[in-house]
Design a protein around this motif. Sequence first.
Motif, mmCIF file in Angstrom:
data_model
loop_
_atom_site.group_PDB
_atom_site.id
_atom_site.type_symbol
_atom_site.label_atom_id
_atom_site.label_comp_id
_atom_site.label_asym_id
_atom_site.label_seq_id
_atom_site.Cartn_x
_atom_site.Cartn_y
_atom_site.Cartn_z
ATOM 1 N N THR A 7 6.620 -8.023 -1.009
ATOM 2 C CA THR A 7 6.051 -7.318 -2.151
ATOM 3 C C THR A 7 7.044 -6.315 -2.734
ATOM 4 O O THR A 7 7.269 -5.260 -2.139
ATOM 5 C CB THR A 7 4.768 -6.579 -1.732
ATOM 6 N N PRO A 8 7.650 -6.624 -3.910
ATOM 7 C CA PRO A 8 8.638 -5.710 -4.494
ATOM 8 C C PRO A 8 8.110 -4.310 -4.791
ATOM 9 O O PRO A 8 8.864 -3.353 -4.786
ATOM 10 C CB PRO A 8 9.063 -6.411 -5.787
ATOM 11 N N SER A 9 6.805 -4.157 -5.014
ATOM 12 C CA SER A 9 6.268 -2.822 -5.301
ATOM 13 C C SER A 9 6.403 -1.894 -4.090
ATOM 14 O O SER A 9 6.415 -0.679 -4.253
ATOM 15 C CB SER A 9 4.810 -2.913 -5.748
ATOM 16 N N THR A 10 6.548 -2.457 -2.888
ATOM 17 C CA THR A 10 6.734 -1.619 -1.699
ATOM 18 C C THR A 10 8.187 -1.172 -1.531
ATOM 19 O O THR A 10 8.488 -0.387 -0.649
ATOM 20 C CB THR A 10 6.286 -2.351 -0.417
ATOM 21 N N TYR A 11 9.093 -1.675 -2.378
ATOM 22 C CA TYR A 11 10.511 -1.298 -2.296
ATOM 23 C C TYR A 11 10.816 -0.025 -3.090
ATOM 24 O O TYR A 11 11.912 0.507 -2.999
ATOM 25 C CB TYR A 11 11.425 -2.381 -2.866
ATOM 26 N N ILE A 12 9.879 0.445 -3.880
ATOM 27 C CA ILE A 12 10.162 1.513 -4.850
ATOM 28 C C ILE A 12 10.742 2.760 -4.188
ATOM 29 O O ILE A 12 11.772 3.277 -4.622
ATOM 30 C CB ILE A 12 8.913 1.846 -5.692
ATOM 31 N N GLY A 63 14.829 -11.896 -7.048
ATOM 32 C CA GLY A 63 15.195 -12.936 -8.000
ATOM 33 C C GLY A 63 14.052 -13.366 -8.889
ATOM 34 O O GLY A 63 14.025 -14.495 -9.360
ATOM 35 N N GLY A 64 13.098 -12.482 -9.113
ATOM 36 C CA GLY A 64 11.960 -12.807 -9.961
ATOM 37 C C GLY A 64 10.862 -13.568 -9.236
ATOM 38 O O GLY A 64 9.831 -13.862 -9.807
ATOM 39 N N SER A 65 11.070 -13.913 -7.969
ATOM 40 C CA SER A 65 10.065 -14.662 -7.210
ATOM 41 C C SER A 65 9.926 -14.042 -5.827
ATOM 42 O O SER A 65 10.712 -14.327 -4.936
ATOM 43 C CB SER A 65 10.479 -16.131 -7.088
ATOM 44 N N SER A 66 8.930 -13.194 -5.660
ATOM 45 C CA SER A 66 8.795 -12.501 -4.378
ATOM 46 C C SER A 66 8.380 -13.434 -3.249
ATOM 47 O O SER A 66 8.658 -13.175 -2.095
ATOM 48 C CB SER A 66 7.803 -11.354 -4.502
#
Length: 195
Positions: free
Chosen positions: A87-92, A182-185
């Motif tokens: 989940t990219p939102s957890t990388y913030i 890369g646009g695809s989590s």
Amino acid sequence: MQMHLSYCRNRRSKGFTLVELLTVMTIIGILAALVLGTFKFVQDKAARSRAESEIKAMEAALESYKADNGAYPRGADSDSLNPTTLTPSTYINSSKVLYQALSGDGTSALGGAAASDGKLDTGSKQYMEFKPNQLNTTTFYVVDPWGNSYGYSTIYQANSEKATPTNPSPGNNPTFDLWSTGGSSTDVLKWIKNW
């Protein structure tokens, strides 16, 4: 009879039949689909290339940071981020650690959660200058070409410092892990990463 043939010839030359119009529209539709498909492919390839070069630039900046400070930038958020997280939102927050360390903005509060103002702190060194399209300028963290935050993890280092480290370590590199989804989590094979 001859008059009827000449009338048909004159009438035929004044317009297109329905079949001719449908044929032309079908050809135009096929060509448009080919162009749009190629455009999407070229756009994705350009975004991947940009992400690869941004990761290389950030790696070089992180090496400069380490040369000056004796260690790579770390914070509680980068020490706890597992690079297998989808989940990219957890990388913030870990991306904020990366931004603050490399930009010189907020390094006194290096840890990710502190809000930055986009301005270089007095006495802080700037290791990399970020372009506006590389940042979320609301809360100041580094974003990839798809608008997701970059992942930055120092969990391998944090794990190795524990009294009883997890084996195998959740990280991939003993230094740091840096990646873009890369646009695809969900498709890890499409990720752009430094491991």
